[in-house]
Design an enzyme around this catalytic site. Structure first.
Site, PDB file in Angstrom:
ATOM      1  CE  LYS A  71      -8.444  -2.451   4.176  1.00  0.00           C
ATOM      2  NZ  LYS A  71      -8.408  -3.742   3.519  1.00  0.00           N
TER       3      LYS A  71
ATOM      4  CD1 TRP B 187      -2.083  -2.320   1.626  1.00  0.00           C
ATOM      5  CD2 TRP B 187      -2.898  -1.274  -0.178  1.00  0.00           C
ATOM      6  NE1 TRP B 187      -3.028  -3.136   1.047  1.00  0.00           N
ATOM      7  CE2 TRP B 187      -3.554  -2.522  -0.051  1.00  0.00           C
ATOM      8  CE3 TRP B 187      -3.241  -0.451  -1.252  1.00  0.00           C
ATOM      9  CZ2 TRP B 187      -4.529  -2.959  -0.963  1.00  0.00           C
ATOM     10  CZ3 TRP B 187      -4.216  -0.872  -2.147  1.00  0.00           C
ATOM     11  CH2 TRP B 187      -4.849  -2.110  -1.998  1.00  0.00           C
TER      12      TRP B 187
ATOM     13  CG  ASP C 238      -3.451   4.045   3.814  1.00  0.00           C
ATOM     14  OD1 ASP C 238      -4.528   3.817   4.409  1.00  0.00           O
ATOM     15  OD2 ASP C 238      -3.052   3.365   2.837  1.00  0.00           O
TER      16      ASP C 238
HETATM   17  C1  LIG Z   1      -3.559   0.098   3.947  1.00  0.00           C
HETATM   18  C2  LIG Z   1      -4.459   0.174   2.751  1.00  0.00           C
HETATM   19  N1  LIG Z   1      -4.471   1.305   2.012  1.00  0.00           N
HETATM   20  C3  LIG Z   1      -5.251   1.416   0.938  1.00  0.00           C
HETATM   21  C4  LIG Z   1      -6.083   0.393   0.533  1.00  0.00           C
HETATM   22  C5  LIG Z   1      -6.926   0.555  -0.687  1.00  0.00           C
HETATM   23  O1  LIG Z   1      -8.243   0.692  -0.327  1.00  0.00           O
HETATM   24  P1  LIG Z   1      -9.416   0.771  -1.398  1.00  0.00           P
HETATM   25  O2  LIG Z   1      -9.589  -0.594  -1.951  1.00  0.00           O
HETATM   26  O3  LIG Z   1     -10.577   1.245  -0.566  1.00  0.00           O
HETATM   27  O4  LIG Z   1      -9.037   1.746  -2.442  1.00  0.00           O
HETATM   28  C6  LIG Z   1      -6.107  -0.791   1.276  1.00  0.00           C
HETATM   29  C7  LIG Z   1      -6.994  -1.910   0.889  1.00  0.00           C
HETATM   30  O5  LIG Z   1      -6.906  -3.018   1.345  1.00  0.00           O
HETATM   31  C8  LIG Z   1      -5.268  -0.905   2.411  1.00  0.00           C
HETATM   32  O6  LIG Z   1      -5.254  -2.014   3.146  1.00  0.00           O
END
Ligand SMILES: Cc1ncc(COP(=O)(O)O)c(C=O)c1O
Length: 378
Positions: free
Chosen positions: A211, A118, A187
């Site tokens: 989550k 991520w 994030d």
């Molecule tokens: C730490 C983290 N950031 C960003 C995301 C991306 O999220 P989204 O699918 O809502 O764009 C995720 C998805 O699992 C994540 O775990």
């Protein structure tokens, strides 16, 4: 499916005969049963009005009340006041990867920690929109199995901000303590409200709801207002402008109304649990049960995170001695009412995601299953 004593319906109404399994999905993930019940009721009929909460205008007084209460409860849980705005956005946390540099880079170089899938995606999205990105530290060479010590991070002296992912969902490690920075952007997708967040250190914290907080399609973002001064005056569509969204209470266009309602129910539920410090203690105890099963296995189960102190309290990742045993583990666990345990493809093995809604009993059941499975297959 026999889920054993004390499990199964988990308090669902009599007419609902579907058993509730322990769902270890990384997201969308399980939600508290109480939240599902109250949300289902509101979906059918909101406060006896003859229409459901997903069937009324976002400009009407019913939904306006939902947004106001959600903002107030969010601020109370995080312990912030007028200095911050609460935004309910769309496009997933991934959209934030682009919107953050578009709003806040202000032509300056920006620093990113890239210690997992991520963090790495956030870097590539920022580059895509033209940001001058500096990666302060990475662990890609060791398949992102840890976060390098902060003392070695190569920070840019006048960076517009420092972006970190506080819990790397795929690799199962977390920042135990957030760094100090003038403009820290976090994030927190996979640990939002699973622990207290040091808001006095944070410029912007955000996460996809799916989550710990609610359904997918909704992003919760909490932003310190002084950052608005960096937003470009021209070239940024209003819909993507964080200040404009705050001024419109996230309703420049139609927001994901039902998702926001569920989020409000989650906030109410979190308060009833005793708040974020209580959740942190419970989550630590839940994670410890599974890590103890790994550590007590004599190396049969192997944790994938190099530094034990960094092990995530949300996503517990480990491997078994072979692919066959991993497959058998996933299948047998599912038969016993523990589902979605397969690890992410780049890490393999098992990933048990144990967000706020996972009860202690779910982690106890998994830890016991791990011991039994080893005894039968070790
Ligand atoms: C730490 C983290 N950031 C960003 C995301 C991306 O999220 P989204 O699918 O809502 O764009 C995720 C998805 O699992 C994540 O775990």
């Amino acid at each position: 499916m026999d889920l054993g004593p004390g499990r199964g319906k988990q308090g669902l109404p009599q007419e609902n005969t579907m058993p509730r399994v322990f769902n270890f999905s990384a997201g969308p993930a399980m939600l508290p049963t109480e939240v599902l019940e109250s949300s289902a009721k509101a979906l059918l009929d909101y406060q006896g009005k003859g229409f459901g909460i997903a069937e009324c205008s976002h400009r009407g007084k019913e939904f306006d009340g939902v947004v106001d209460e959600a903002i107030a409860r969010c601020k109370a849980l995080l312990g912030v006041g007028d200095s911050h705005d609460v935004l309910f956005l769309q496009g997933g946390a991934s959209a934030m990867f682009s919107l953050i540099p578009m709003n806040f880079a202000a032509g300056k170089p920006v620093d990113y920690l890239a210690t997992g899938e991520w963090g790495k995606k956030a870097v590539s999205c920022a580059k895509e929109v033209g940001a001058k990105v500096n990666v302060v530290a990475t662990s890609e060479a060791s398949n992102f199995n840890h976060t390098p010590a902060q003392a070695g991070w190569k920070l840019t002296p006048d960076a517009g901000y420092l972006h970190v992912c506080s819990n790397e969902t795929v690799h199962g490690h977390r920042l135990v303590e957030l760094p100090r920075h003038d403009t820290l952007i976090v994030d927190a997708s996979s640990e939002f409200m699973a622990r207290p967040h040091p808001m006095e250190r944070i410029g912007l914290i955000y996460g996809g709801a799916q989550k710990n907080l609610g359904p997918s399609g909704l992003v919760l973002a909490v932003v310190r207002k002084d950052l608005y001064a960096r937003i470009p005056e021209k070239g940024l569509p209003k819909l993507f402008n964080f200040k404009a969204q705050a001024e419109a209470k996230s309703m420049i266009n139609t927001p994901p109304t039902f998702g926001i309602y569920i989020l409000l129910e989650v906030f109410r539920w979190l308060e009833k649990q005793g708040g974020l410090a209580k959740m942190e203690a419970l989550n630590a105890a839940k994670a410890k049960l599974i890590y103890d099963a790994i550590d007590g296995s004599g190396g049969w189960y192997k944790g994938t995170v190099a530094e034990a102190a960094q092990r995530s309290h949300m996503n517990v990742t480990f491997t078994l001695p072979s692919e066959e045993k991993t497959d058998a583990f996933v299948k047998e666990a599912a038969k016993q009412g523990m589902v979605a345990l397969k690890g992410y493809r780049t890490v393999g093995g098992i990933r048990a995601s144990i967000y706020n809604a996972m009860p202690l009993a779910g982690c106890q059941a998994l830890a016991q299953f791990m011991k039994d499975f080893q005894a039968r297959n070790g």
